[in-house]
Write an enzyme that holds these catalytic residues in place. Sequence first.
Site: not given
Length: 348
Positions: A154, A269
């Site tokens: 991230k 997703k």
Amino acid sequence: MNLRASYKKHTLQFSFSAGTSRGVLNEKPSWLISIWNEKNPDIVGVGECSIVPKLSIDDLPDLETKIAETVSQINLLKDNFREELKDFPAIRFAVETALFDWQMGGKQILFPSEFTKGEEAIPINGLIWMNDFDHMWHEAEEKFKAGFTVLKMKVGALDFDDELYFVKKLREVFPKVELRLDANGGFPVDEALERLKALAEYKIHSIEQPIKQGQIGKMSELCRKSPVNIALDEELIGVNVVETRHALSLQTHALSLLQTIRPQYIILKPSLIGGFAACDEWISICNQLNIRWWVTSALESNIGLNAIAQWTYTKNHLLPQGLGTGGLYVNNIVSPLEVRNGALWYNP
């Protein structure tokens, strides 16, 4: 056929403070929806409505009211839930998976395969959560020792020079590891291209959503100019592509989005974009445009993750996927999923 349905809230507690560019998460709400035939109540299908705070479009104050309404009307909705729940992708995913599970006998095996037999695995990336340098470095070392050949980090919330230094050290110490980055829209638009040029020096596989979604012209420009491959993630949320009587216009919206931006990859997703039928529509569009993709879980409990993993395996996809194990939570639901040597296995 008279179906019945119920729901139960299950708030997942993280085993650590999960840092993202949208803030730190310590808990996350989920609702488990159960569906059964009142004449045979022993066979129950279960699906998960999983919400990511500040990201899911159905992260709304009255969401539980909508869930209650959905389960009370399951007989009216069972044949057209994809259209009726088009603005509630997480509920749509829950109903879709609960129906699949019920139809398959209520054993949480929705897509039988070599994966659910425990004979084959799904290669996955190892995720490095945002934290201070030492914690992140320890996590990277642990993932490498565990056999991961793909690491995902991230970025976008800390000082960029610090993030760049961390990427540089990763590349020096783990020269053969594939590095994926996820900015969660965290780069300022006017600095994004320069940051991508700086990162390119370290052989980055791809970066997810470098700038916030909705800036289609800017994202298109980045995809043309960036030396690092770009994957759309949040950009797909809220774009309805699932089959409805308005399917043509909805699919045209998705097709137009990808034709305009022309990313190298998209991230699917299921609980954020409305389930497996919606993902199949996106895949169909990607095939038309020669855009690659992979599947990522989105902090679901093991109920949602199990369904996503089983469906993902059926796609015969070669890229490592972004699937976890549910090991993030102290109160998760027992699961047959295991990670061994950088791959996700189902232990029957």
